[in-house]
Design an enzyme around this catalytic site. Structure first.
Site, mmCIF file in Angstrom:
data_model
loop_
_atom_site.group_PDB
_atom_site.id
_atom_site.type_symbol
_atom_site.label_atom_id
_atom_site.label_comp_id
_atom_site.label_asym_id
_atom_site.label_seq_id
_atom_site.Cartn_x
_atom_site.Cartn_y
_atom_site.Cartn_z
ATOM 1 N N ASN A 296 -9.417 -1.075 3.771
ATOM 2 C CA ASN A 296 -8.649 0.069 4.246
ATOM 3 C C ASN A 296 -7.166 -0.087 3.892
ATOM 4 O OD1 ASN A 296 -8.638 2.016 7.358
ATOM 5 N ND2 ASN A 296 -7.504 2.313 5.488
ATOM 6 N N LYS B 187 -20.487 0.840 13.073
ATOM 7 C CA LYS B 187 -19.839 -0.459 12.901
ATOM 8 C C LYS B 187 -19.249 -0.893 14.241
ATOM 9 C CE LYS B 187 -15.944 -2.889 10.989
ATOM 10 N NZ LYS B 187 -14.562 -2.731 10.484
ATOM 11 N N ALA C 155 -11.937 -6.994 6.218
ATOM 12 C CA ALA C 155 -10.591 -7.356 6.696
ATOM 13 C C ALA C 155 -9.917 -8.390 5.800
ATOM 14 C CB ALA C 155 -10.606 -7.857 8.134
ATOM 15 N N GLY C 156 -8.638 -8.163 5.561
ATOM 16 C CA GLY C 156 -7.799 -9.129 4.863
ATOM 17 C C GLY C 156 -7.653 -8.937 3.370
#
Length: 256
Positions: free
Chosen positions: A207, A98, A185-186
């Site tokens: 995460n 990634k 993300a977010g």
């Protein structure tokens, strides 16, 4: 449901979990088990995967049973990212990686100029690259044309928990892409993950929302369920949105 396919490999789970921010490797492993994921991201610059004198992630998560996805978290230039991923391949033989190149420490927004520069080199070196990106459809299409294995547009800023801020762009990116689109993300809660899947995305990477939850193990399970529910909702086909009401029972045959 159908499998998620990345670089020719099939995965039953459409949820990817990061391995950072947990209290311990033990907690990390429990969350991974609860979520039933098959891919985990590993920040090569932060997580020990090679030094046997210190606790190692591989002692808790068997890389033969789960796909490790080395990432370039903490890299701010193409050169830093390239050096990190070359080390990862040398250390663990990992070819699926990634790529994320950050713009600044305040927003952790992707620096797309550096990202594109790094992707060009990684493709020449035969890496399979999943790319963290802005939610710009034009840039995402360019990444795909350059050979990205998956496009990973941010829902909102990393660790912000603000969910998907631009659903229209995410939808455009998904509709134009022939490679997997994975929201990265977010994500803050299970409903955010479900929304990503209902938009048609192929997967979600999470995460902070799990690792920093009051009960990370239970949240991991919730995210698993949300991704499955969102995918089922998408492939089932939602009803059309209407301006007027549409009664559940027909008016014909009413008793007067």
């Amino acid at each position: 449901m159908e499998d998620l396919i990345i670089s020719g490999k099939k995965y039953k789970s459409r949820l990817i979990l990061g391995t950072g921010k947990y209290k311990s490797f033990e907690e990390t492993a429990k969350a991974i088990k609860a979520a039933e994921v098959q891919i985990v991201t590993v920040a090569v610059r932060r997580v020990n995967v090679t030094n046997p004198k210190e606790p190692m992630l591989v002692d808790f998560l068997d890389p033969k049973k789960i796909t490790y996805l080395p990432n370039t978290a903490g890299c701010y230039t193409a050169e830093e990212a390239l050096r990190t991923l070359r080390l990862a391949r040398d250390a663990g033989g990992w070819n699926l990686v990634k790529l994320e190149v950050l713009g600044d420490k305040e927003t952790l927004y992707p620096n797309m100029i550096e990202t594109i520069a790094a992707l060009k080199v990684l493709k020449k070196e035969n890496f399979d690259v999943m790319v963290y990106s802005s939610d710009d459809p034009i840039l995402c299409k360019q990444l795909e044309d350059m050979g990205a294995a998956a496009i990973m547009p941010l829902g909102s800023l990393i660790g912000s928990g603000r969910g998907i801020q631009n659903r229209f762009n995410i939808s455009i990116i998904k509709n134009q892409s022939k490679v997997p689109v994975i929201v990265d993300a977010g994500i803050g809660c299970a409903s955010d993950a479900a929304i990503a899947m209902e938009l048609g995305c192929d997967g979600v990477l999470i995460n902070t929302a799990v690792a920093e939850a009051k009960n990370p193990i239970l949240m991991a399970e919730a995210m698993k369920d949300a991704v499955i529910a969102g995918r089922k909702s998408f492939i089932s086909g939602r009803i059309k949105k209407r301006i007027t009401a549409n009664p559940s029972s027909p008016f014909e045959g009413l008793i007067e």
